[in-house]
Design an enzyme around this catalytic site. Structure first.
Site, short mmCIF file in Angstrom:
data_model
loop_
_atom_site.label_atom_id
_atom_site.label_comp_id
_atom_site.label_asym_id
_atom_site.label_seq_id
_atom_site.Cartn_x
_atom_site.Cartn_y
_atom_site.Cartn_z
N ASP A 148 21.12 12.55 42.34
CA ASP A 148 22.05 13.41 43.07
C ASP A 148 22.71 12.63 44.19
O ASP A 148 22.07 11.82 44.87
CB ASP A 148 21.26 14.60 43.64
CG ASP A 148 22.13 15.62 44.32
OD1 ASP A 148 22.93 16.27 43.63
OD2 ASP A 148 22.01 15.77 45.55
N GLU A 173 25.27 10.55 40.22
CA GLU A 173 26.38 11.45 40.55
C GLU A 173 27.16 10.86 41.71
O GLU A 173 26.64 10.76 42.82
CB GLU A 173 25.85 12.84 40.93
CG GLU A 173 26.96 13.80 41.34
CD GLU A 173 26.48 14.94 42.22
OE1 GLU A 173 27.02 16.04 42.08
OE2 GLU A 173 25.57 14.73 43.05
#
Length: 540
Positions: A200, A265
């Site tokens: 993330d 990401e």
């Protein structure tokens, strides 16, 4: 695909709260996921990505972790997770865990120690800074969720940094002890058999240690007036050069465990392809990265082309992951509805395009059913941005509503209790049990089976063809094999001419007829051939 299984793979994202409730509390759980893995395997996926399942107070639905080496009781136990891994591997599915290590929960025990004083054992584990002389925040850095990226802590007389909610304080990655701790939490899951990690906010790990202010974005940029975060050039609060060395540490760790993979990401709106390329080039960084470039409103041949060309130009040896939907954005059949004949046609076109892209591809649960964005009312919301900025910002709940399995069962077969988010009629009507011949689900299975058996789609290189809007055309080539992929991005029919020796491998618009194919609205065709006599496409 035993070695580098991730290259060209299909990754199916599961949002655990919304996949399948097994214990009857209205929230999805690990046992429910395990029970439904057959669906994912039959779809044709190679791996699942689980959004966070770790211990969390759920201020941001698990993206605020308070214990990195345990399962939140909402989802089950470590034993339930072990059973999920075993069943996934039985079915030939790899398992990727979402890792949120740029920040923790405010309830993480290390932050509770850190905030108590300036001279404790964890005092430097988070990003702390003195107030400006006038008492305001140390820098002009902004939070994605509105307002400054700083919150004052009176016990220390300092501010702590948070790129997101104030409940999500940022780790100080300049501290080697923090890096070591986070590395060991990854080792814990690798030892349990996970096949990789989705990282993330992978470009948010480091901040500028000099705490310099971000400059404003230039006049005439695409920054929106109601999105203050995008009114800055984010050169000091993220995407710092120190990030590369930490990614190399993560890669060295995963390489110890054989054929594992990491996908990052990249939260970068201004130079995302360059960052993706930088993070995946060579053999000592991430295996894959993705950005939000194809998760937004743009839907044109030019956009699809320039995005991919920018990535491969910057990193010819890098590897991207492409998706059209995920848990953070409006579902693509709703986002792009103006370009579709209807929802089914647009959904079928979208997977036809995605499956033909060079790279690894991601599917978000429910898109294989043609699920549209759920229309939410304010009292139904749980997502912080929606609660704060309604109605201009509706939040992310509309793409997170439960998966629907049975048209005849209450709540679509997701739960027998009241679901944590509502199952509404438009979604319920698209449940798995009602997806028969000619459905979106049948089409997804067909497309993904074609991709699985096509070496040229999984590993071939791409060359785009100049045919003009609204037709997207490109060629995939591997050794002496070629596949020419042609897509009609409009709801009106378009005729294309084909010269060269090619046969139809897969089509939603019919066969070649005297060197011509009529692409129905949102129709497409894959043309198979050899590199010594390529199919050449033009629009009369």
């Amino acid at each position: 695909m035993a070695q580098e299984w991730w290259r060209g793979a299909v990754v199916y994202q599961i949002y655990p709260r919304s996949f399948q409730d097994d214990n009857g509390d209205g929230v999805g759980d690990l046992k429910g996921i395990t029970r439904r893995l057959n669906h994912v395997a039959e779809l044709g996926a190679d791996a699942i990505w689980l959004s966070p399942i770790f211990t969390s107070p759920m201020a941001d639905m698990g993206y605020d972790v308070s214990n990195y080496t345990d399962i939140d009781p909402l989802f089950g136990t470590l034993e339930d997770f072990d059973a999920l891994i075993a069943r996934a591997h039985e079915l030939g599915l790899k398992v990727i865990l979402d890792q949120v290590i740029s920040h923790s929960s405010i309830k993480h025990p290390f932050f509770e120690i850190s905030r108590a004083s300036r001279d404790n054992e964890k005092a430097d584990w988070y990003v702390w800074a003195d107030p400006s002389p006038d008492g305001t925040a140390p820098t002009n850095w902004l939070s994605h969720f509105g307002g400054p990226a700083w919150t004052y802590e009176p016990r220390r007389g300092q501010y702590y940094m948070h790129n997101f909610l104030s409940d999500q304080p940022d780790f100080n990655m300049h501290n080697a002890d923090v890096q070591d701790y986070l590395i060991e939490t990854k080792r814990f899951w690798l030892e349990r058999g996970v096949d990789g990690f989705r990282l993330d906010t992978v470009n948010y790990y480091f901040h500028d240690i000099e705490l310099r202010n971000n400059p404003p974005r230039p006049a005439g940029s695409n920054a929106l007036g109601d999105d203050t975060y995008e009114m800055q050039e984010h050169v000091y609060d993220k995407t710092r050069p120190e990030n590369i060395a930490f990614l190399q540490r993560l890669r060295a760790l995963t390489d110890q465990y054989g054929d594992r993979a990491m996908v990052g990401e990249v939260g970068e709106s201004q130079r995302s392809m360059q960052v993706m390329a930088e993070y995946t080039r060579g053999s000592d960084r991430l295996q894959m990265a993705y950005s939000f470039d194809l998760l937004g409103p743009k839907f044109s041949a030019e956009h699809f082309r320039t995005t991919q060309e920018a990535f491969f130009e910057a990193a010819p040896d890098g590897w991207p992951k492409w998706s059209f939907s995920n848990h953070d954005v409006e579902r693509h059949v709703t986002r792009w509805a103006a370009h579709g004949v209807d929802t089914d046609s647009l959904a079928k076109l979208a997977i036809g395009i995605l499956a033909a892209f060079e790279g690894t591809i991601g599917i978000y649960q429910g898109e294989e059913l043609g699920l549209e964005q759920t229309e939410m009312e304010y009292h139904e919301l749980t997502d912080p941005p929606g609660l704060r900025f309604w109605p201009e910002v509706k939040g992310r709940d509309g793409c997170r509503t439960p998966m629907v399995w049975d048209t005849q069962a209450e709540h679509g077969g997701f739960t027998e209790a009241t679901p944590w988010l509502p199952v509404k009629a438009p979604q319920w009507a698209r449940a798995v049990s009602g997806q028969g011949e000619g459905s979106v689900l049948e089409h997804y299975r067909r497309i993904l089976a074609y991709r699985r058996r096509s070496d040229v789609l999984r590993r071939g290189r791409t060359a785009f063809l100049d045919v003009g809007e609204p037709v997207l055309a490109f060629r995939r080539v591997l050794d002496d094999q070629a596949l020419t992929c042609v897509f009609n991005l409009s709801p009106e029919a378009r005729e294309v001419e084909v010269t060269g020796d090619a046969t139809v491998g897969l089509s939603t618009s019919g066969d070649l007829n005297n060197g011509r194919v009529t692409l129905q609205g949102n129709g497409f065709v894959y043309l198979e051939g050899h590199t010594d006599d390529l199919a050449v496409v033009s629009v009369p």
